[in-house]
Design an enzyme around this catalytic site. Sequence first.
Site, PDB file in Angstrom:
ATOM      1  N   ASP A   1      55.614  34.112  42.422  1.00  0.00           N
ATOM      2  CA  ASP A   1      56.849  33.764  41.726  1.00  0.00           C
ATOM      3  C   ASP A   1      57.317  34.916  40.843  1.00  0.00           C
ATOM      4  O   ASP A   1      58.398  34.862  40.257  1.00  0.00           O
ATOM      5  CB  ASP A   1      56.696  32.479  40.920  1.00  0.00           C
ATOM      6  CG  ASP A   1      55.615  32.553  39.859  1.00  0.00           C
ATOM      7  OD1 ASP A   1      54.920  33.579  39.778  1.00  0.00           O
ATOM      8  OD2 ASP A   1      55.469  31.569  39.096  1.00  0.00           O
ATOM      9  N   SER A   2      56.515  35.996  40.779  1.00  0.00           N
ATOM     10  CA  SER A   2      56.970  37.226  40.127  1.00  0.00           C
ATOM     11  C   SER A   2      58.189  37.812  40.824  1.00  0.00           C
ATOM     12  O   SER A   2      58.869  38.688  40.271  1.00  0.00           O
ATOM     13  CB  SER A   2      55.836  38.258  40.096  1.00  0.00           C
ATOM     14  OG  SER A   2      55.232  38.381  41.368  1.00  0.00           O
TER      15      SER A   2
ATOM     16  N   GLU B   1      49.291  27.729  38.677  1.00  0.00           N
ATOM     17  CA  GLU B   1      48.767  28.084  37.368  1.00  0.00           C
ATOM     18  C   GLU B   1      48.062  26.890  36.757  1.00  0.00           C
ATOM     19  O   GLU B   1      48.606  25.785  36.718  1.00  0.00           O
ATOM     20  CB  GLU B   1      49.896  28.574  36.468  1.00  0.00           C
ATOM     21  CG  GLU B   1      50.510  29.885  36.958  1.00  0.00           C
ATOM     22  CD  GLU B   1      51.538  30.450  36.001  1.00  0.00           C
ATOM     23  OE1 GLU B   1      51.690  29.896  34.891  1.00  0.00           O
ATOM     24  OE2 GLU B   1      52.181  31.459  36.363  1.00  0.00           O
TER      25      GLU B   1
ATOM     26  N   LYS C   1      49.034  28.954  45.488  1.00  0.00           N
ATOM     27  CA  LYS C   1      48.471  29.284  44.185  1.00  0.00           C
ATOM     28  C   LYS C   1      49.234  28.513  43.124  1.00  0.00           C
ATOM     29  O   LYS C   1      50.466  28.397  43.208  1.00  0.00           O
ATOM     30  CB  LYS C   1      48.534  30.782  43.885  1.00  0.00           C
ATOM     31  CG  LYS C   1      47.898  31.162  42.534  1.00  0.00           C
ATOM     32  CD  LYS C   1      47.885  32.654  42.310  1.00  0.00           C
ATOM     33  CE  LYS C   1      49.226  33.185  41.843  1.00  0.00           C
ATOM     34  NZ  LYS C   1      49.616  32.680  40.492  1.00  0.00           N
TER      35      LYS C   1
ATOM     36  N   GLU D   1      44.140  36.571  34.602  1.00  0.00           N
ATOM     37  CA  GLU D   1      45.201  37.505  34.215  1.00  0.00           C
ATOM     38  C   GLU D   1      45.154  37.806  32.720  1.00  0.00           C
ATOM     39  O   GLU D   1      45.132  36.905  31.880  1.00  0.00           O
ATOM     40  CB  GLU D   1      46.578  36.957  34.581  1.00  0.00           C
ATOM     41  CG  GLU D   1      47.706  37.904  34.201  1.00  0.00           C
ATOM     42  CD  GLU D   1      49.062  37.551  34.796  1.00  0.00           C
ATOM     43  OE1 GLU D   1      50.027  38.285  34.520  1.00  0.00           O
ATOM     44  OE2 GLU D   1      49.144  36.550  35.530  1.00  0.00           O
TER      45      GLU D   1
END
Length: 379
Positions: free
Chosen positions: A84-85, A179, A177, A247
């Site tokens: 989503d970056s 979070e 993926k 991260e």
Amino acid sequence: MAFLHKLSKASSLAGASLIRRLSNVPENTVYGGPKPQTPNQRVTLNQLRQKYKKGEPITMVTAYDYPSAVHLDTAGIDICLVGDSASMVVHGHDTTLPITLDEMLVHCRAVARGAKRPLLVGDLPFGTYETSTCQVGQNYCIMFVVGRRNSTACLDYEQAVDTAVRILKEGGMDAIKLEGGSPSRITAAKAIVEAGIAAIGHVGLTPQAISVLGGFRAQGKNVASAVKVVETAMALQEAGCFSVVLECVPAPVAAAATSALQIPTIGIGAGTFCSGQVLVYHDLLGMLQHPHHAKVTPKFCKQFARVGDVINKALLEYKEEVTNGSFPGPSHTPYKMNPKDVNGFSKELQRLGLDDAASAANEAAVEPEKMNMVNTGSN
């Protein structure tokens, strides 16, 4: 009768041959079973587990389109993450929050067409997996344990499962993926895995939670925060995730999490004590050399090239050559008409009353020859 028998037999053989040609099922079997893995086939979870057991580092890079996916494929990267970056490095937003599921699916499909070898993982974008239809107190709520803390969470994560299904079915991904951090997101991960979808967790700095974190801030820098990172990673493992991204955490925290887990950790700004590493495609290539991306490029990222400088130089040279008329020259004007057709074309234009157009066509036919003579003479 003999002729008819032979004709019937020939027809049967032809029919059987046609059926075999139209079927991808191996002959004489109903299910062919798993095939041996070759270097040109898709990386599997089993392969990643084997690398992890052998202590071989796992490589992951983001990709958002067909060309970048082809580059990852050619380089032999293990995992391709459609992150989503993309919201920041492709769409120009300051955070990952604005990107939608439909936009993510466009990126996923493009990457799936280009990357044939890496395991493909798609990010679940913000707002597509947090909602539950459950009300606290109903019989399908559970008490979820994260470390030493008990929290109420819900098993009814229809939104999360639906989003994950779309990432695989419509996006062509192999896994998702999401979070982690809160008990509700860990429960969402569990629901997704139990739906038969492989998942990677993500702890430490979780960009979708910047509203709560107070910005893009490193995590695990004090005792309580460090313990939370490790406990959340363990909870994601318990939920069924096959790997966890760490991260922006200090190296001792990453080392502790890697030691505590029995699944691979993938570090990004977490030091060398991880099972693998991930970087953003544009960041590691040094592709984006302008103020917005200088602002959002993290300081932990190593630029393995300065592709942005090469792009800028090429664009300036292109502009200069178009402006001074040197591009396109004869070598980049490959399509020709023979003199007879040029003459006939010119006459047709004149017949239509387009005398200036006829003159332009004749001049264009002669100009490449003049340029070739000049180039030959100069050599």
